[in-house]
Design a protein around this motif. Structure first.
Motif, PDB file in Angstrom:
ATOM      1  N   MET A  28      54.985  67.613 -64.268  1.00 60.18           N
ATOM      2  CA  MET A  28      55.371  66.587 -62.989  1.00 60.18           C
ATOM      3  C   MET A  28      56.658  66.140 -62.202  1.00 60.18           C
ATOM      4  SD  MET A  28      55.052  63.762 -66.499  1.00 60.18           S
ATOM      5  CE  MET A  28      55.392  62.189 -64.954  1.00 60.18           C
ATOM      6  N   GLU A  29      57.586  66.994 -61.545  1.00 61.58           N
ATOM      7  CA  GLU A  29      58.543  66.911 -61.063  1.00 61.58           C
ATOM      8  C   GLU A  29      58.130  67.939 -59.697  1.00 61.58           C
ATOM      9  OE1 GLU A  29      62.884  67.059 -59.686  1.00 61.58           O
ATOM     10  OE2 GLU A  29      62.636  67.683 -61.886  1.00 61.58           O
ATOM     11  N   SER A  30      57.727  69.446 -60.008  1.00 65.00           N
ATOM     12  CA  SER A  30      57.315  70.151 -58.996  1.00 65.00           C
ATOM     13  C   SER A  30      56.112  71.186 -59.553  1.00 65.00           C
ATOM     14  CB  SER A  30      59.057  71.057 -58.616  1.00 65.00           C
ATOM     15  OG  SER A  30      59.197  71.858 -60.300  1.00 65.00           O
ATOM     16  N   ARG A  31      55.804  71.793 -58.691  1.00 67.02           N
ATOM     17  CA  ARG A  31      54.989  72.830 -58.776  1.00 67.02           C
ATOM     18  C   ARG A  31      55.777  74.149 -59.204  1.00 67.02           C
ATOM     19  NH1 ARG A  31      50.721  73.097 -54.306  1.00 67.02           N
ATOM     20  NH2 ARG A  31      49.277  70.959 -54.351  1.00 67.02           N
ATOM     21  N   GLY A  32      54.740  75.466 -59.737  1.00 69.22           N
ATOM     22  CA  GLY A  32      55.470  76.476 -60.642  1.00 69.22           C
ATOM     23  C   GLY A  32      55.141  76.330 -61.999  1.00 69.22           C
ATOM     24  N   PRO A  33      55.137  77.305 -62.550  1.00 74.35           N
ATOM     25  CA  PRO A  33      55.854  77.736 -64.480  1.00 74.35           C
ATOM     26  C   PRO A  33      56.582  76.322 -65.340  1.00 74.35           C
ATOM     27  CG  PRO A  33      56.762  79.105 -63.015  1.00 74.35           C
ATOM     28  CD  PRO A  33      56.215  78.059 -61.717  1.00 74.35           C
ATOM     29  N   VAL A  51      64.596  84.691 -71.328  1.00 80.32           N
ATOM     30  CA  VAL A  51      63.244  83.036 -71.196  1.00 80.32           C
ATOM     31  C   VAL A  51      64.020  82.030 -70.830  1.00 80.32           C
ATOM     32  CG1 VAL A  51      61.032  82.099 -71.618  1.00 80.32           C
ATOM     33  CG2 VAL A  51      61.154  84.621 -72.290  1.00 80.32           C
ATOM     34  N   LYS A  52      64.121  80.917 -70.179  1.00 80.86           N
ATOM     35  CA  LYS A  52      64.558  79.669 -69.710  1.00 80.86           C
ATOM     36  C   LYS A  52      63.596  78.854 -68.726  1.00 80.86           C
ATOM     37  CE  LYS A  52      68.988  79.815 -67.830  1.00 80.86           C
ATOM     38  NZ  LYS A  52      70.075  80.161 -67.034  1.00 80.86           N
ATOM     39  N   PHE A  53      63.832  77.594 -69.648  1.00 84.91           N
ATOM     40  CA  PHE A  53      63.089  76.537 -68.933  1.00 84.91           C
ATOM     41  C   PHE A  53      63.135  76.382 -67.324  1.00 84.91           C
ATOM     42  CE2 PHE A  53      62.865  74.171 -73.136  1.00 84.91           C
ATOM     43  CZ  PHE A  53      61.265  74.357 -72.985  1.00 84.91           C
ATOM     44  N   ARG A  54      62.905  76.095 -66.523  1.00 86.50           N
ATOM     45  CA  ARG A  54      63.095  76.201 -64.916  1.00 86.50           C
ATOM     46  C   ARG A  54      63.268  75.084 -64.771  1.00 86.50           C
ATOM     47  NH1 ARG A  54      60.470  74.619 -60.860  1.00 86.50           N
ATOM     48  NH2 ARG A  54      58.163  74.291 -61.552  1.00 86.50           N
ATOM     49  N   SER A  55      64.285  75.775 -63.667  1.00 90.13           N
ATOM     50  CA  SER A  55      65.836  74.376 -63.604  1.00 90.13           C
ATOM     51  C   SER A  55      65.721  74.201 -62.101  1.00 90.13           C
ATOM     52  CB  SER A  55      66.397  74.220 -64.110  1.00 90.13           C
ATOM     53  OG  SER A  55      67.717  75.230 -63.897  1.00 90.13           O
ATOM     54  N   MET A  56      65.282  75.341 -61.705  1.00 90.71           N
ATOM     55  CA  MET A  56      65.618  75.680 -59.813  1.00 90.71           C
ATOM     56  C   MET A  56      64.160  75.311 -59.499  1.00 90.71           C
ATOM     57  SD  MET A  56      67.933  78.009 -59.269  1.00 90.71           S
ATOM     58  CE  MET A  56      69.594  77.924 -59.654  1.00 90.71           C
ATOM     59  N   ARG A  74      69.661  73.546 -54.749  1.00 86.68           N
ATOM     60  CA  ARG A  74      68.032  74.293 -54.978  1.00 86.68           C
ATOM     61  C   ARG A  74      67.598  74.058 -56.948  1.00 86.68           C
ATOM     62  NH1 ARG A  74      69.007  80.576 -55.782  1.00 86.68           N
ATOM     63  NH2 ARG A  74      70.965  79.646 -57.028  1.00 86.68           N
ATOM     64  N   VAL A  75      68.516  73.104 -57.496  1.00 87.78           N
ATOM     65  CA  VAL A  75      68.501  72.657 -58.888  1.00 87.78           C
ATOM     66  C   VAL A  75      67.744  71.125 -58.419  1.00 87.78           C
ATOM     67  CG1 VAL A  75      69.545  71.824 -60.970  1.00 87.78           C
ATOM     68  CG2 VAL A  75      70.513  73.926 -59.494  1.00 87.78           C
ATOM     69  N   THR A  76      66.528  71.370 -59.014  1.00 87.01           N
ATOM     70  CA  THR A  76      65.492  70.227 -59.519  1.00 87.01           C
ATOM     71  C   THR A  76      66.283  68.825 -59.885  1.00 87.01           C
ATOM     72  OG1 THR A  76      64.295  70.337 -60.960  1.00 87.01           O
ATOM     73  CG2 THR A  76      63.352  71.179 -59.183  1.00 87.01           C
ATOM     74  N   LYS A  77      65.721  67.677 -59.820  1.00 88.28           N
ATOM     75  CA  LYS A  77      66.284  66.361 -60.663  1.00 88.28           C
ATOM     76  C   LYS A  77      66.287  66.282 -62.193  1.00 88.28           C
ATOM     77  CE  LYS A  77      65.438  63.316 -56.562  1.00 88.28           C
ATOM     78  NZ  LYS A  77      64.610  62.324 -56.195  1.00 88.28           N
ATOM     79  N   VAL A  78      65.170  67.245 -62.815  1.00 91.51           N
ATOM     80  CA  VAL A  78      64.784  66.836 -64.033  1.00 91.51           C
ATOM     81  C   VAL A  78      65.880  68.687 -64.399  1.00 91.51           C
ATOM     82  CG1 VAL A  78      62.980  68.042 -65.757  1.00 91.51           C
ATOM     83  CG2 VAL A  78      62.332  66.365 -64.453  1.00 91.51           C
ATOM     84  N   GLY A  79      65.498  69.822 -63.753  1.00 90.21           N
ATOM     85  CA  GLY A  79      66.707  70.698 -63.776  1.00 90.21           C
ATOM     86  C   GLY A  79      67.774  70.165 -63.939  1.00 90.21           C
ATOM     87  N   PHE A  80      68.290  68.845 -63.684  1.00 91.64           N
ATOM     88  CA  PHE A  80      69.927  68.996 -63.457  1.00 91.64           C
ATOM     89  C   PHE A  80      70.697  68.972 -64.747  1.00 91.64           C
ATOM     90  CE2 PHE A  80      73.201  65.246 -63.448  1.00 91.64           C
ATOM     91  CZ  PHE A  80      73.576  66.479 -62.779  1.00 91.64           C
ATOM     92  N   ILE A  81      69.619  67.361 -64.909  1.00 87.72           N
ATOM     93  CA  ILE A  81      69.425  66.928 -67.252  1.00 87.72           C
ATOM     94  C   ILE A  81      69.300  68.406 -67.603  1.00 87.72           C
ATOM     95  CG2 ILE A  81      68.310  65.630 -68.662  1.00 87.72           C
ATOM     96  CD1 ILE A  81      67.577  63.770 -66.062  1.00 87.72           C
ATOM     97  N   LEU A  82      68.661  68.837 -68.170  1.00 86.50           N
ATOM     98  CA  LEU A  82      68.584  69.636 -68.703  1.00 86.50           C
ATOM     99  C   LEU A  82      69.965  70.759 -68.476  1.00 86.50           C
ATOM    100  CD1 LEU A  82      64.119  71.028 -67.898  1.00 86.50           C
ATOM    101  CD2 LEU A  82      65.143  70.033 -69.833  1.00 86.50           C
ATOM    102  N   ARG A  83      70.114  71.520 -67.701  1.00 86.27           N
ATOM    103  CA  ARG A  83      71.834  72.066 -67.006  1.00 86.27           C
ATOM    104  C   ARG A  83      72.351  70.976 -68.191  1.00 86.27           C
ATOM    105  NH1 ARG A  83      71.680  75.866 -62.672  1.00 86.27           N
ATOM    106  NH2 ARG A  83      69.905  77.239 -62.227  1.00 86.27           N
ATOM    107  N   LYS A  84      72.190  70.192 -68.106  1.00 87.76           N
ATOM    108  CA  LYS A  84      74.096  69.544 -68.300  1.00 87.76           C
ATOM    109  C   LYS A  84      73.872  69.580 -69.692  1.00 87.76           C
ATOM    110  CE  LYS A  84      76.272  65.464 -66.769  1.00 87.76           C
ATOM    111  NZ  LYS A  84      77.830  66.115 -66.430  1.00 87.76           N
ATOM    112  N   LEU A  85      72.726  68.848 -69.994  1.00 87.91           N
ATOM    113  CA  LEU A  85      72.299  69.542 -71.551  1.00 87.91           C
ATOM    114  C   LEU A  85      71.738  70.416 -72.300  1.00 87.91           C
ATOM    115  CD1 LEU A  85      70.556  65.873 -71.953  1.00 87.91           C
ATOM    116  CD2 LEU A  85      73.011  66.306 -72.667  1.00 87.91           C
TER     117      LEU A  85
END
Length: 173
Positions: A28-33, A51-56, A74-85
């Protein structure tokens, strides 16, 4: 290895619903895998795809390989949360299941950085004598890498772990 296999299977099974929510949020936030795959060096220098969830952003490394920074733009908003947790690390249970990684061990690094750091830090390659891990003694004992000195300190912790590996220490970590 038995603990790695059982725990990773358990994590993948129980984490599947969360993984679906994460996948939807990333799309929903960004294009890409949804997943990010990157070559890392494993045990004995054997390359594998982590293998990781894409955060950038999708084009995050268009200018070449670079280390992630603390407040990386380069980190997306969703990626920031994913990385923090640390949810971005969840798919590495796949690598554990396949035997490319362990739950505990030195973090795997990209070949380009292994080459560079091997020249700058004595004994750096010794980290490659064991299976890399999702987490390790260096991650527990030291902060996020911001300098070569941070990497040197983490190598000391990784070497300490390798010299003192035990089931008890893994549970402590």
């Amino acid at each position: 290895r038995i603990i790695d296999v059982v725990t990773s299977a358990f994590v993948l099974l129980l984490g599947f619903p969360i993984g679906l929510l994460v996948a939807v949020a990333i799309k929903m936030e960004s294009r890409g895998p949804v997943f990010y795959r990157q070559e890392r060096m494993g045990r004995d220098g054997e390359p594998f795809k982590i293998v990781k969830f894409r955060s950038m952003r999708k084009d995050a490394e268009q200018g070449g390989a670079q280390w992630a920074r603390k407040k990386d733009p380069r980190v997306t908003k969703v990626g920031f949360i994913l990385r923090k947790l640390h949810i971005d690390e969840f798919p590495q249970a796949i690598n554990v299941r396949k035997g490319e990684m362990s739950l505990v061990g030195p973090r795997p690094e990209r070949p380009v950085f292994v080459e560079r750091l091997s020249k700058e830090i004595p004994l750096y390659r010794r980290r490659l004598k064991v299976r890399p891990g999702i987490t390790g003694w260096a991650q527990v004992k030291h902060k996020y890498d911001e300098s070569i000195e941070d990497v040197r300190k983490k190598v000391e912790y990784d070497l300490y772990y390798i010299e003192n590996m035990s089931l008890r220490m893994d549970f402590k970590i």
